[in-house]
Design a protein around this motif. Structure first.
Motif, PDB file in Angstrom:
ATOM      1  N   GLY A 165      30.662  69.222  62.736  1.00 49.58           N
ATOM      2  CA  GLY A 165      29.569  68.390  63.220  1.00 49.58           C
ATOM      3  C   GLY A 165      29.243  68.582  64.687  1.00 49.58           C
ATOM      4  O   GLY A 165      29.942  69.263  65.428  1.00 49.58           O
ATOM      5  N   MET A 166      28.127  67.939  65.093  1.00 46.64           N
ATOM      6  CA  MET A 166      27.612  68.104  66.440  1.00 46.64           C
ATOM      7  C   MET A 166      28.593  67.612  67.501  1.00 46.64           C
ATOM      8  O   MET A 166      28.688  68.184  68.585  1.00 46.64           O
ATOM      9  CB  MET A 166      26.280  67.371  66.585  1.00 46.64           C
ATOM     10  CG  MET A 166      25.567  67.684  67.868  1.00 46.64           C
ATOM     11  SD  MET A 166      23.831  67.229  67.758  1.00 46.64           S
ATOM     12  CE  MET A 166      23.765  65.890  68.916  1.00 46.64           C
ATOM     13  N   LEU A 167      29.345  66.552  67.194  1.00 46.24           N
ATOM     14  CA  LEU A 167      30.300  66.045  68.176  1.00 46.24           C
ATOM     15  C   LEU A 167      31.341  67.104  68.517  1.00 46.24           C
ATOM     16  O   LEU A 167      31.774  67.199  69.667  1.00 46.24           O
ATOM     17  CB  LEU A 167      30.968  64.758  67.699  1.00 46.24           C
ATOM     18  CG  LEU A 167      31.985  64.149  68.676  1.00 46.24           C
ATOM     19  CD1 LEU A 167      31.335  63.809  70.012  1.00 46.24           C
ATOM     20  CD2 LEU A 167      32.630  62.915  68.068  1.00 46.24           C
ATOM     21  N   SER A 168      31.720  67.924  67.549  1.00 49.23           N
ATOM     22  CA  SER A 168      32.714  68.966  67.844  1.00 49.23           C
ATOM     23  C   SER A 168      32.161  69.959  68.870  1.00 49.23           C
ATOM     24  O   SER A 168      32.904  70.449  69.722  1.00 49.23           O
ATOM     25  CB  SER A 168      33.168  69.680  66.565  1.00 49.23           C
ATOM     26  OG  SER A 168      32.148  70.479  66.018  1.00 49.23           O
ATOM     27  N   SER A 169      30.862  70.229  68.822  1.00 47.16           N
ATOM     28  CA  SER A 169      30.242  71.104  69.822  1.00 47.16           C
ATOM     29  C   SER A 169      30.215  70.423  71.182  1.00 47.16           C
ATOM     30  O   SER A 169      30.503  71.045  72.214  1.00 47.16           O
ATOM     31  CB  SER A 169      28.818  71.477  69.399  1.00 47.16           C
ATOM     32  OG  SER A 169      28.829  72.284  68.254  1.00 47.16           O
ATOM     33  N   LEU A 170      29.884  69.144  71.198  1.00 50.15           N
ATOM     34  CA  LEU A 170      29.881  68.406  72.456  1.00 50.15           C
ATOM     35  C   LEU A 170      31.280  68.383  73.067  1.00 50.15           C
ATOM     36  O   LEU A 170      31.454  68.589  74.270  1.00 50.15           O
ATOM     37  CB  LEU A 170      29.368  66.984  72.242  1.00 50.15           C
ATOM     38  CG  LEU A 170      29.368  66.079  73.470  1.00 50.15           C
ATOM     39  CD1 LEU A 170      28.506  66.659  74.585  1.00 50.15           C
ATOM     40  CD2 LEU A 170      28.907  64.680  73.098  1.00 50.15           C
ATOM     41  N   GLN A 171      32.289  68.164  72.241  1.00 53.44           N
ATOM     42  CA  GLN A 171      33.660  68.130  72.745  1.00 53.44           C
ATOM     43  C   GLN A 171      34.064  69.483  73.341  1.00 53.44           C
ATOM     44  O   GLN A 171      34.754  69.527  74.360  1.00 53.44           O
ATOM     45  CB  GLN A 171      34.618  67.696  71.642  1.00 53.44           C
ATOM     46  CG  GLN A 171      34.471  66.220  71.300  1.00 53.44           C
ATOM     47  CD  GLN A 171      35.237  65.796  70.069  1.00 53.44           C
ATOM     48  OE1 GLN A 171      35.584  66.609  69.210  1.00 53.44           O
ATOM     49  NE2 GLN A 171      35.515  64.503  69.968  1.00 53.44           N
ATOM     50  N   LEU A 172      33.609  70.571  72.728  1.00 55.07           N
ATOM     51  CA  LEU A 172      33.881  71.890  73.312  1.00 55.07           C
ATOM     52  C   LEU A 172      33.231  72.006  74.687  1.00 55.07           C
ATOM     53  O   LEU A 172      33.832  72.530  75.629  1.00 55.07           O
ATOM     54  CB  LEU A 172      33.357  73.002  72.403  1.00 55.07           C
ATOM     55  CG  LEU A 172      34.199  73.360  71.198  1.00 55.07           C
ATOM     56  CD1 LEU A 172      33.441  74.342  70.305  1.00 55.07           C
ATOM     57  CD2 LEU A 172      35.527  73.954  71.630  1.00 55.07           C
ATOM     58  N   ALA A 173      32.007  71.540  74.804  1.00 56.29           N
ATOM     59  CA  ALA A 173      31.289  71.616  76.081  1.00 56.29           C
ATOM     60  C   ALA A 173      31.963  70.769  77.154  1.00 56.29           C
ATOM     61  O   ALA A 173      31.945  71.119  78.334  1.00 56.29           O
ATOM     62  CB  ALA A 173      29.843  71.177  75.896  1.00 56.29           C
ATOM     63  N   LEU A 174      32.566  69.657  76.762  1.00 54.15           N
ATOM     64  CA  LEU A 174      33.174  68.739  77.726  1.00 54.15           C
ATOM     65  C   LEU A 174      34.616  69.095  78.079  1.00 54.15           C
ATOM     66  O   LEU A 174      35.174  68.554  79.037  1.00 54.15           O
ATOM     67  CB  LEU A 174      33.130  67.308  77.180  1.00 54.15           C
ATOM     68  CG  LEU A 174      31.734  66.718  76.988  1.00 54.15           C
ATOM     69  CD1 LEU A 174      31.831  65.352  76.321  1.00 54.15           C
ATOM     70  CD2 LEU A 174      30.987  66.639  78.309  1.00 54.15           C
ATOM     71  N   LEU A 216      31.481  59.998  62.925  1.00 49.81           N
ATOM     72  CA  LEU A 216      30.459  59.125  63.515  1.00 49.81           C
ATOM     73  C   LEU A 216      29.685  59.799  64.632  1.00 49.81           C
ATOM     74  O   LEU A 216      28.576  59.400  64.952  1.00 49.81           O
ATOM     75  CB  LEU A 216      31.094  57.831  64.037  1.00 49.81           C
ATOM     76  CG  LEU A 216      31.732  56.941  63.007  1.00 49.81           C
ATOM     77  CD1 LEU A 216      32.376  55.729  63.672  1.00 49.81           C
ATOM     78  CD2 LEU A 216      30.725  56.499  61.958  1.00 49.81           C
ATOM     79  N   GLY A 217      30.282  60.787  65.247  1.00 49.50           N
ATOM     80  CA  GLY A 217      29.616  61.513  66.319  1.00 49.50           C
ATOM     81  C   GLY A 217      29.498  60.702  67.600  1.00 49.50           C
ATOM     82  O   GLY A 217      30.114  59.642  67.759  1.00 49.50           O
ATOM     83  N   ALA A 218      28.671  61.208  68.509  1.00 45.44           N
ATOM     84  CA  ALA A 218      28.480  60.570  69.813  1.00 45.44           C
ATOM     85  C   ALA A 218      27.849  59.194  69.672  1.00 45.44           C
ATOM     86  O   ALA A 218      28.003  58.345  70.551  1.00 45.44           O
ATOM     87  CB  ALA A 218      27.623  61.460  70.706  1.00 45.44           C
TER      88      ALA A 218
END
Length: 161
Positions: A39-48, A118-120
């Motif tokens: 999911g998209m949150l996993s991409s955000l977590q990589l970026a952070l 649940l994501g961001a």
């Protein structure tokens, strides 16, 4: 300022191999998410990953499928965050929330620990009472471009860019 872009395979490898566009003011760090199915949150977590929240006021979560957002909208989001100190600032157009979403940087640990299912939005919900929904005159904050037809159907005037 720092720019991190996260892409999912198969196009992530193509993007990594391509030359950045000329004139780009900041060269982004490109990260490929090896598990986009999470999911998209996993991409955000990589970026952070590895970002010290004390180094930044905030960060934008800006999905690439919202290409028509005006620069003034981003400046307005930043101004609202600086003025209010709100944990989350969301653009509001026609009484609908859009993208990009500006998070205060001290929310990074919460986002890193948020449930992938649940994501961001789970962090947004948690801070709903303090959230600022900033009215903007920018329809691009709602324009989700997922197909070539979507791209052709919405062409904002170049004068507002």
């Amino acid at each position: 300022a720092e720019v991190r872009l996260v892409f999912a395979p198969p196009h992530g490898e193509e993007i990594l191999a391509s030359e950045p566009p000329e004139g780009l003011p900041l060269l982004p760090e490109v990260i490929v998410n090896p598990h986009p199915e999470r999911g998209m949150l996993s991409s955000l977590q990589l970026a952070l990953t590895g970002i010290d929240p004390s180094d930044y006021l905030g960060f934008l979560l800006w999905p690439v499928d919202y290409p028509w957002v005006e620069a003034n909208t981003v400046r307005s989001l930043e101004g609202a965050l600086r003025k209010s100190g709100a944990p989350v600032v969301v653009p509001l157009h026609d009484e609908r929330r859009g993208h990009p979403v500006l998070f205060r940087s001290d929310l990074i640990p919460e986002l890193m620990g948020a449930p992938l299912t649940l994501g961001a939005r789970s962090v947004v919900w948690r801070h709903g009472e303090e959230l600022i929904a900033l009215p903007v005159e920018d329809p691009g904050v709602l324009q989700d471009v997922d197909t070539p037809e979507d791209l052709d159907s919405f062409r904002p005037s170049s004068s507002s860019r």
